[in-house]
Design an enzyme around this catalytic site. Structure first.
Site, mmCIF file in Angstrom:
data_model
loop_
_atom_site.group_PDB
_atom_site.id
_atom_site.type_symbol
_atom_site.label_atom_id
_atom_site.label_comp_id
_atom_site.label_asym_id
_atom_site.label_seq_id
_atom_site.Cartn_x
_atom_site.Cartn_y
_atom_site.Cartn_z
ATOM 1 C CB SER A 234 22.635 37.637 43.185
ATOM 2 O OG SER A 234 23.250 38.410 42.168
ATOM 3 C CE LYS B 52 26.670 43.440 43.552
ATOM 4 N NZ LYS B 52 26.473 42.009 43.668
ATOM 5 C CD GLU C 177 34.173 39.990 48.401
ATOM 6 O OE1 GLU C 177 32.953 39.815 48.525
ATOM 7 O OE2 GLU C 177 34.824 39.543 47.431
ATOM 8 C CB SER D 68 25.341 36.329 38.148
ATOM 9 O OG SER D 68 24.831 37.109 39.217
ATOM 10 C CG HIS E 111 59.736 41.335 33.981
ATOM 11 N ND1 HIS E 111 60.925 41.252 33.289
ATOM 12 C CD2 HIS E 111 59.368 40.064 34.270
ATOM 13 C CE1 HIS E 111 61.252 39.969 33.148
ATOM 14 N NE2 HIS E 111 60.319 39.223 33.727
ATOM 15 N N GLY F 46 32.940 37.186 43.465
ATOM 16 C CA GLY F 46 32.917 35.803 43.933
ATOM 17 C C GLY F 46 32.409 34.824 42.894
#
Ligand code: F6R
Length: 315
Positions: A84, A310, A204, A82, A220, A40
C-alpha cells in the site's frame, strides 16, 4: 480489489508475469541489506533472507518493526517494501534510513512511501495496484530478488516459473484435514519461513488460528509441550525432496517421541532449487487457505480487523 482466491489460483501466472516484466536491473552493490516490511509485504524480505542464508552472495536481514535495527549504521542498503505504501512501521524504517543517510529504495504501489522516496530521490519500483498485499507476493518478491546479488538467482527464478506453472497439489484434501483443527505448521531451514506464510494465510484468508515453528529449534522447546496437546491439533510437515539425512532423521525421531498420537499431514516441495521448492509450497499453502476459507464459510479477501486496527492507530 481482485479477490484473493483469484490471485491464489493464478499464483504461477503472477510469478511468470513478474519474472518477464520486471526489468533485470543492476543488483545493488551492498553486501548487507535490510528489507523492511510487514505482513504480506514483509514475507518477501523473509524469503530473501532465507535464500541468502541458504545460497549465499550477501547478507539479508528481514525487519518487521518500526525504524531499523539498532546496529544499522548507514552502510547497509535498505529496501522498504509496502504494497500500500502506507504502513506505519515500514514508513518509519524509510525515515530512519533517511536519518542515517543510508541508500534506500521502495517497492510499492504508491502511497506515502512512494511520495517520501520521490521527495528524497530514492528509487521506486512501482507494483501493479488492485491486489490484496498478501496476494501480490510474486509481484513484490521478484523485483526484490533481482536487486540482490544472491548466488544463482536468475536460474532459480527461471526454474520457479516452470515449477509454479504446474498445479500446487491437492489443496482441497489437505484443507479437509485442517478444518476445525489447530494446525501446527513446521518446516526446516527456508521451509520455516514457508511455514510462517502458511500460518499467516490460514489466519488471514480462512480466519482460523494456526501455529508455526522451525525444525530443528522446535526439538529443543515446543516438542515438550506435546505432552498435553490441544485435542484438535494437527501437524503439517513441510519437507523438501532429498533433504539432508540428519533433517529426515529428525522428522522421524520427533514423530516417534512426541507426535505418535497426532495426525501429521506431510507436504513435499517440488523442484531442484530452493526458490522453486519453497514457492511450490507457498503456492500449495495459499491454495489450502482458500479451500479452508470455503470450508469455514468465510470470504478469503477481507481483513477487516487489520484495517480497523490501522484506522484506530491513525486517529
Ligand atoms: C493484507 C496483508 C497484511 C498487509 C500488512 C502491511 O493483505 O496481508 O498483512 O500486508 O498489513 O501492509 P502493506 O503490505 O500494505 O505494507
Amino acid at each position: 480489489m481482485i479477490p484473493v482466491e483469484k490471485d491464489v489460483a493464478r499464483f504461477g501466472a503472477l510469478f511468470a508475469a513478474a519474472a518477464t516484466t520486471t526489468p533485470q536491473p543492476q543488483p545493488c552493490s551492498a553486501t548487507s541489506v535490510i528489507v523492511a516490511g510487514m505482513g504480506g509485504s514483509g514475507i518477501a524480505g523473509r524469503l530473501a533472507q532465507a535464500l541468502a542464508e541458504r545460497c549465499g552472495g550477501l547478507r539479508v536481514s528481514a525487519w518487521s518493526d518500526y525504524g531499523l535495527p539498532a546496529w544499522a549504521d548507514g552502510s547497509e542498503h535498505v529496501f522498504a517494501v509496502s504494497y500500500s505504501g502506507n504502513t506505519a512501521e515500514t514508513l518509519s524504517g524509510a525515515e530512519r534510513a533517511i536519518e542515517l543517510g543510508t541508500n534506500w529504495e521502495a517497492i510499492t504501489t504508491g502511497g506515502r512511501l512512494a511520495a517520501l522516496a520521490h521527495e528524497h530521490s530514492a528509487p521506486v519500483t512501482a507494483v501493479e495496484p488492485g491486489h490484496q498485499p498478501r496476494a501480490a507476493l510474486p509481484l513484490l518478491l521478484v523485483p526484490l530478488l533481482r536487486r540482490l546479488t544472491l548466488s544463482g538467482i536468475e536460474a532459480q527464478v527461471a526454474e520457479a516459473t516452470e515449477v509454479l506453472a504446474e498445479p500446487a497439489g491437492d489443496a482441497g484434501a489437505i484443507a479437509a484435514q485442517l478444518s476445525g483443527k489447530l494446525p501446527f505448521i513446521y518446516g526446516a531451514g527456508g521451509l520455516a519461513t514457508v511455514a510462517y506464510r502458511w500460518r499467516c494465510q490460514i489466519e488471514e484468508n480462512a480466519k482460523q488460528l494456526a501455529v508455526h515453528h522451525a525444525l530443528p529449534e522446535l526439538d529443543h522447546n515446543e516438542i515438550v509441550g506435546w505432552a498435553a496437546p490441544p485435542g484438535n491439533a494437527v501437524i503439517v510437515a513441510l519437507r523438501e525432496p532429498d533433504e539432508p539425512a540428519r533433517v529426515a532423521a529428525r522428522w522421524e525421531a520427533s514423530r516417534a517421541v512426541a507426535w505418535r498420537d497426532v495426525p501429521v499431514v506431510e507436504c513435499r516441495a517440488h523442484g531442484k532449487n530452493p526458490l522453486a521448492r519453497w514457492l511450490s509450497l507457498v503456492q500449495l499453502g495459499d491454495a489450502v487457505s482458500v479451500e479452508l476459507a470455503h470450508l469455514n464459510g468465510v470470504e478469503p479477501t477481507p481483513v477487516v480487523v487489520i484495517e480497523e486496527l490501522k484506522r484506530r492507530l491513525e486517529e
